[in-house]
Design an enzyme around this catalytic site. Structure first.
Site, PDB file in Angstrom:
ATOM      1  N   GLU A   1     -13.268  10.517  -1.050  1.00  0.00           N
ATOM      2  CA  GLU A   1     -13.335   9.658   0.129  1.00  0.00           C
ATOM      3  C   GLU A   1     -13.644  10.460   1.396  1.00  0.00           C
ATOM      4  OE1 GLU A   1     -10.532   6.500   2.648  1.00  0.00           O
ATOM      5  OE2 GLU A   1      -9.599   8.065   1.425  1.00  0.00           O
TER       6      GLU A   1
ATOM      7  N   ASP B   1     -14.399   3.781   2.658  1.00  0.00           N
ATOM      8  CA  ASP B   1     -13.454   3.201   3.610  1.00  0.00           C
ATOM      9  C   ASP B   1     -14.226   2.780   4.855  1.00  0.00           C
ATOM     10  OD1 ASP B   1     -11.536   2.976   5.791  1.00  0.00           O
ATOM     11  OD2 ASP B   1     -10.068   3.849   4.424  1.00  0.00           O
TER      12      ASP B   1
ATOM     13  N   GLN C   1     -12.218   0.174   1.203  1.00  0.00           N
ATOM     14  CA  GLN C   1     -10.984   0.010   1.970  1.00  0.00           C
ATOM     15  C   GLN C   1     -11.346  -0.482   3.365  1.00  0.00           C
ATOM     16  OE1 GLN C   1      -9.262   3.974   1.394  1.00  0.00           O
ATOM     17  NE2 GLN C   1      -7.640   3.068   0.157  1.00  0.00           N
TER      18      GLN C   1
ATOM     19  N   GLU D   1      -5.775  -0.909   3.871  1.00  0.00           N
ATOM     20  CA  GLU D   1      -5.093   0.318   4.273  1.00  0.00           C
ATOM     21  C   GLU D   1      -5.004   0.369   5.796  1.00  0.00           C
ATOM     22  OE1 GLU D   1      -5.222   4.853   2.616  1.00  0.00           O
ATOM     23  OE2 GLU D   1      -6.995   4.176   3.679  1.00  0.00           O
TER      24      GLU D   1
END
EC number: 5.3.1.22
Length: 281
Positions: free
Chosen positions: A143, A178, A206, A246
């Protein structure tokens, strides 16, 4: 409609960790993720998942000494044995929790070492980890994380993550996209979604609101538009992943803080399920 997973490290912090599973199920989540499970026996977590009808979709491999500021080991020369032992622990938890994905954190780049040397270690560790995970039917994810939230983190950009995954060539090594981190570092999320989801290299999405990392309906991003776009592209290319939630609730850790901020989830078409949670309890 995208499938949303509650991040139990950040959400429902008014509850003890093992009680957050029931809270997430009551609010309509069908999947959960969290940073680290290792403070609890895997059997206890598995029991909570089963009791509340939840799927574990993601967690992180051990990151080194988190309290001392370490944020992963994968790029760090001389830490290979610790990295391998941590992955073995993560795979054992993944088996117990029936979790298909493990996020391997890269680490904070040592300032006194050239990036090329760190990249060599990183890619070697990832290739080894992907092979170990493939033998057990798991995926390894990497990530990119923005340097504002995590200064010095080795991996910041989506394009570099995709280049690394392509260079290693393991089909179970994928990118964790993300949207919060990507917006801060790069922006142009719509184009990146259209370009990357069809590649098969995105294993997980995310979200969080930008810039404060609160609920996705707070801040500068138009998440209803992005959800519709993800649906459109996923339908076209067959992507079937999850979106991990998140973020830090804007209402903090007072009772009901997470639940009170889920208007965005209801607008996305996810109903609460309090009857299921009560029945499981």
């Amino acid at each position: 409609m995208p499938r949303f997973a509650a991040n139990l490290t950040m959400l429902y912090n008014e509850h003890d960790f093992l009680d957050r599973f029931a809270a997430a199920a009551a609010d309509g989540f069908e999947g959960v993720e969290f940073l680290f499970p290792y403070a609890f026996p895997a059997e206890e977590i598995a029991a909570r998942l089963k009791a509340h009808g939840l799927q574990q979709v993601l967690f992180n491999a051990p990151p080194g000494d988190w309290e001392a500021g370490e944020r992963g080991l994968a790029c760090l020369p001389g830490r290979e044995a610790e990295f391998r032992a941590g992955l073995a622990t993560a795979l054992a938890y993944a088996r117990a929790l029936d979790c298909p994905r493990i996020h391997v954190m890269a680490g904070i780049a040592p300032a006194d070492l050239p990036r090329a040397a760190l990249l060599e270690v990183y890619q070697a560790n990832l290739a080894w980890a992907a092979a170990q995970a493939a033998a057990q039917g798991r995926e390894v994810l990497i990530e990119p994380i923005n340097p504002r939230d995590m200064p010095g983190y080795f991996l910041n950009h989506q394009a570099e993550a995709h280049r690394i995954v392509q260079a290693i060539g393991a089909p179970n090594l994928k990118v964790q996209f993300d949207l919060y981190h990507a917006q801060i570092v790069e922006g142009d999320l719509s184009t990146r979604i259209r370009q990357t989801l069809p590649t098969g290299r995105v294993g997980h999405l995310q979200l969080a609101g930008v810039p404060m990392r609160h609920e996705p309906d707070l801040g500068e991003l138009n998440y209803p538009y992005l959800f519709a776009l993800i649906d459109e592209v996923a339908t076209q290319c067959g992507w079937q992943g999850w979106i991990g939630c998140e973020y830090r609730p804007a209402r903090g850790t007072v009772a009901g803080a997470t639940s009170a901020g889920l208007g965005w989830l209801r607008a996305a078409g996810v109903p609460a399920r309090p009857d299921l949670s009560r029945a499981a309890a």
